[in-house]
Design a protein around this motif. Structure first.
Motif, PDB file in Angstrom:
ATOM      1  N   CYS A 166       0.826  -1.217   0.000  1.00 22.08           N
ATOM      2  CA  CYS A 166       0.000   0.000   0.000  1.00 22.08           C
ATOM      3  C   CYS A 166       0.855   1.260   0.000  1.00 22.08           C
ATOM      4  O   CYS A 166       0.499   2.258  -0.647  1.00 22.08           O
ATOM      5  N   GLU A 167       1.976   1.239   0.698  1.00 17.42           N
ATOM      6  CA  GLU A 167       2.876   2.397   0.675  1.00 17.42           C
ATOM      7  C   GLU A 167       3.447   2.625  -0.723  1.00 17.42           C
ATOM      8  O   GLU A 167       3.562   3.766  -1.182  1.00 17.42           O
ATOM      9  N   GLU A 168       3.782   1.544  -1.402  1.00 18.58           N
ATOM     10  CA  GLU A 168       4.355   1.672  -2.735  1.00 18.58           C
ATOM     11  C   GLU A 168       3.304   2.046  -3.774  1.00 18.58           C
ATOM     12  O   GLU A 168       3.600   2.740  -4.749  1.00 18.58           O
ATOM     13  N   VAL A 169       2.074   1.606  -3.583  1.00 21.19           N
ATOM     14  CA  VAL A 169       0.981   2.050  -4.461  1.00 21.19           C
ATOM     15  C   VAL A 169       0.789   3.552  -4.299  1.00 21.19           C
ATOM     16  O   VAL A 169       0.643   4.285  -5.287  1.00 21.19           O
ATOM     17  N   GLU A 170       0.812   4.023  -3.041  1.00 20.33           N
ATOM     18  CA  GLU A 170       0.711   5.473  -2.799  1.00 20.33           C
ATOM     19  C   GLU A 170       1.840   6.217  -3.503  1.00 20.33           C
ATOM     20  O   GLU A 170       1.608   7.245  -4.165  1.00 20.33           O
ATOM     21  N   ARG A 171       3.064   5.698  -3.391  1.00 18.85           N
ATOM     22  CA  ARG A 171       4.218   6.345  -4.010  1.00 18.85           C
ATOM     23  C   ARG A 171       4.065   6.398  -5.532  1.00 18.85           C
ATOM     24  O   ARG A 171       4.353   7.419  -6.174  1.00 18.85           O
ATOM     25  N   ALA A 172       3.586   5.304  -6.118  1.00 16.81           N
ATOM     26  CA  ALA A 172       3.407   5.248  -7.572  1.00 16.81           C
ATOM     27  C   ALA A 172       2.341   6.235  -8.036  1.00 16.81           C
ATOM     28  O   ALA A 172       2.490   6.897  -9.078  1.00 16.81           O
ATOM     29  N   ILE A 173       1.268   6.363  -7.261  1.00 14.23           N
ATOM     30  CA  ILE A 173       0.190   7.282  -7.627  1.00 14.23           C
ATOM     31  C   ILE A 173       0.653   8.736  -7.523  1.00 14.23           C
ATOM     32  O   ILE A 173       0.282   9.582  -8.349  1.00 14.23           O
ATOM     33  N   LEU A 174       1.479   9.039  -6.526  1.00 14.81           N
ATOM     34  CA  LEU A 174       1.985  10.401  -6.368  1.00 14.81           C
ATOM     35  C   LEU A 174       2.792  10.867  -7.585  1.00 14.81           C
ATOM     36  O   LEU A 174       2.901  12.071  -7.845  1.00 14.81           O
TER      37      LEU A 174
END
Length: 309
Positions: A233-241
């Motif tokens: 979930c942290e990496e999904v957030e990073r990718a979306i940013l």
């Protein structure tokens, strides 16, 4: 007073026979709503009980196995207990240790834990729709695949940390720098990561011996589920940013606002208040994913067997 309020496991089993409603026993309170959604997504197929609500048993997998052993030890009857009751336990590292319970009333998950099942590419489009204002045409298969690739590459440290934890769990003589008991925050400690990377060659040899490789399947098998879901979930957030900049540059399909040069309104922007923690909570509502199909099939087979009597 508290003990008088607990359920008797034999009575729960008998009630299942009388009502023709299978019973699913789970490890703890957090598992109850999860398994209820998995089992009863379309219609009522089973009742879910936490093992700690059964008289004489506490929470956790050991108590759950003991409860199923008690049911297994009841006098034989014309009813097959497998049709009426099942205890669902996390796999943990039981398969690596050769400790899968022999009791056929105990249903062992395929992955390390229930949280591991939410780390699945199928959930990415839902996470993107929840956390941004993207329209369906922007959430293309190509974009989802690109995000999945980006997220997948970020699991390297977790993979090594999980191998270190597994090696420590299997070899009591090995001094491990990581334990499965560690909270997720400790696994991200930079000093710890440095130690683990110094062992990379040995850990990769260990992985090869156990048929593990750097992919999502192996991570779901041996990484603690809570760690895996948090990183995901942290990496999904990073990718979306990173998507608004990609939209502005035309590296992804441009949204209507960036076409109109109103970049501050980009539909790929992360909504206010959304973080990796929010994504984790949202992800754990998605028990309709294919990764849970084998659990549903087990419950469906119990229900159909009970109602075929």
């Amino acid at each position: 007073m508290k003990a008088a309020m607990l359920y008797d496991v034999e009575e729960v089993y008998s009630q299942s026979i009388m009502t023709k409603m299978p019973i699913i026993i789970v490890e703890g309170v957090d598992d109850v709503p999860l398994y209820d959604r998995i089992c009863n997504s379309k219609s009522k197929r089973a009742s879910v009980f936490a093992v700690e609500t059964l008289e004489g048993f506490g929470q956790g997998c050991i108590s759950l196995i003991k409860a199923m052993d008690k049911v297994k030890g009841l006098p034989e009857s014309k009813f097959d207990p497998q049709d009426f009751i099942a205890g669902m336990i996390d796999k943990d590292v039981r398969d690596f240790r050769g400790e899968i319970p022999r009791n056929d009333l105990v249903f062992v998950l395929r992955h390390y834990s229930i949280e591991s099942h939410f780390v699945f590419p199928d959930i990415l489009e839902s996470l993107l729709a929840y956390s941004t204002r993207t329209t369906s045409d922007l959430r293309s298969p190509a974009l989802i695949s690109s995000i999945a690739d980006c997220v997948g590459r970020s699991f390297e440290v977790l993979y090594l940390a999980s191998l270190e934890a597994l090696k420590g769990a299997l070899d009591p003589t090995y001094f491990s720098d990581v334990s499965y008991s560690y909270p997720y925050g400790r696994v991200k400690d930079l000093a710890l990561i440095k130690k683990i990377k110094q062992k990379e060659a040995d850990l990769l040899n260990f992985a090869e011996l156990h048929g593990l490789q750097f992919d999502l399947h192996s991570l779901r098998m041996m990484s603690r589920g809570k760690w895996l879901l948090s990183v995901f979930c942290e990496e999904v957030e990073r990718a979306i940013l990173e998507l608004p900049a990609s939209c502005k540059a035309g590296a992804v399909a441009k949204c209507q606002f960036c076409v109109a040069v109103a970049h501050e309104q980009c539909l790929y922007k992360l909504k206010d208040g959304i973080s990796g923690k929010n994504l984790k909570i949202f992800a754990m509502q998605h028990t309709d994913m294919p990764s849970f199909d084998y659990i549903r099939s087990k419950v469906d087979s119990m229900y159909e067997a009970v109602h075929g009597l």
